[in-house]
Write an enzyme that holds these catalytic residues in place. Sequence first.
Site, short mmCIF file in Angstrom:
data_model
loop_
_atom_site.label_atom_id
_atom_site.label_comp_id
_atom_site.label_asym_id
_atom_site.label_seq_id
_atom_site.Cartn_x
_atom_site.Cartn_y
_atom_site.Cartn_z
CB THR A 255 -0.98 0.18 1.19
OG1 THR A 255 -0.07 0.10 2.43
CG2 THR A 255 -1.69 -1.21 1.22
CB CYS B 45 7.05 1.40 7.48
SG CYS B 45 6.98 -0.25 6.65
CE LYS C 19 4.02 1.67 3.47
NZ LYS C 19 3.01 1.42 4.52
CE LYS D 14 15.94 -1.29 9.26
NZ LYS D 14 15.00 -1.88 10.52
#
Length: 436
Positions: free
Chosen positions: A86, A263, A266, A321
Amino acid sequence: MNITIIGSGYVGLVTGACLSDAGHKVICVDKDKSKIANLSRGQIPIYEPGLETLVKKNIKEENLSFSSNIKSSLNASKIIFIAVGTPTSLEGDNADLSQIYSCAKEISESLRDESIIIVKSTVPVGTCDRIEEIISEKNPTKKFEVISNPEFLREGSAIRDFENPDRIVVGTSSKNAIESIKEIYKRQIKKEYPIIFTSRKSSELIKYASNSMLAMRIIFINEIADLCEKVGANVEDIANGIGLDKRIGPHFLNAGPGFGGSCFPKDARALIESGEEFKAPQNLLKAVIDGNERRKLNLGDRILEVIGENKKVGILGVTFKANTDDMREAPSLSIIPKLLKKNINVSIYDPEANKENINEFYGAEWKDDAYSVAKNSDCLIILTEWNEFKELDLKKIKDIMTRPIIVDFRNIFSLKEMEDLNFEYHSVGRNTINTK
Ligand code: UDX
């Protein structure tokens, strides 16, 4: 139980591997036929510690299989996970739910009675209701449940996070669905990890609120770090000092270059959009996103201030990261183009990043190890906190560099060590060492 998982990306693949390892019969489905062909041979398209071993083990034990045929896969089980992406939509900041809705339509065409559809994808509040409507329209007489079960998996430790969850969150009011969920997560429940049951909408929001809270902590400590640099305080001491307050806690207070990944950016943007949609503005989060974007854009200027122009710079770590190969929203994507535009000679080393097709790095030179990047460079930039960077032979690094300057955006080295070795050392929220 027989389980079908639609979507074989980070979340679907890890979920499938772990549930099959717990003894369930799992089929992971994906539209990408070449990905499915590779997965069936145990070839994993992503770097995730332990995943390849777990997938191969369960393929061998015939608990885990892969298919690009959604219809036959749906006929194989009544437990269906939706784990498709998504992403942030191209038109704005809301979540692109096109994969979710096409998945719902495909499920509606092959739905078995008494099915349980488990939405593991991160979806804006109210999406499960919409999925239920889509399936009901096509199957007015069939009995089924749509439940929310968001994931909390960090890239680089996803298997550990799945097997040892801080909590399992389930959004449903159906007793039947609750029994099935307890069977699905029998291994975690046996180890007494907490499982909470709530409404679907609350479950959907818990995911966004969780990631947004974590993102807020990061931008908070990063802005405190900026102030520390101005006044000569030490952000690590502040993180320690506030983190000892049990209400705050010590985690996620490491100052750095700003958050990236698929994540946090978003999910924070999607939650802001939900706030706009339901007229409950998420003003704090707007500041978090703006502050984080501004920080990443300013990192290149910080480097230029240190080294001036027309120099040779080595970059250690370009993913968002350590312990991942994921480049999404990585700070390096803002930094390196800025340096290249100033005709700075840039070399790069990253233990896992895929060197292919990163347009932003066009003109930079990839090296195979950290020492090759440091050789003859005027400045070494640390962008990710890989252990192999923490264990570098710094005496050797200093000897092969033209100028012993390190700009460490992850605070992986100690100030004392840098002082003793006589590096000019710039880091985040701490005193600069040995500037001229
Ligand atoms: C995150 C959430 O942690 C996870 O629960 C959710 O399911 C998915 O999103 P992930 O994006 O893989 O996981 O990475 P995470 O380890 O959370 O780090 C996110 C970003 O914050 C990275 O850019 C990281 O470098 C940064 N970060 C993290 C900091 O700058 N400081 C910290 O102290 C921690």
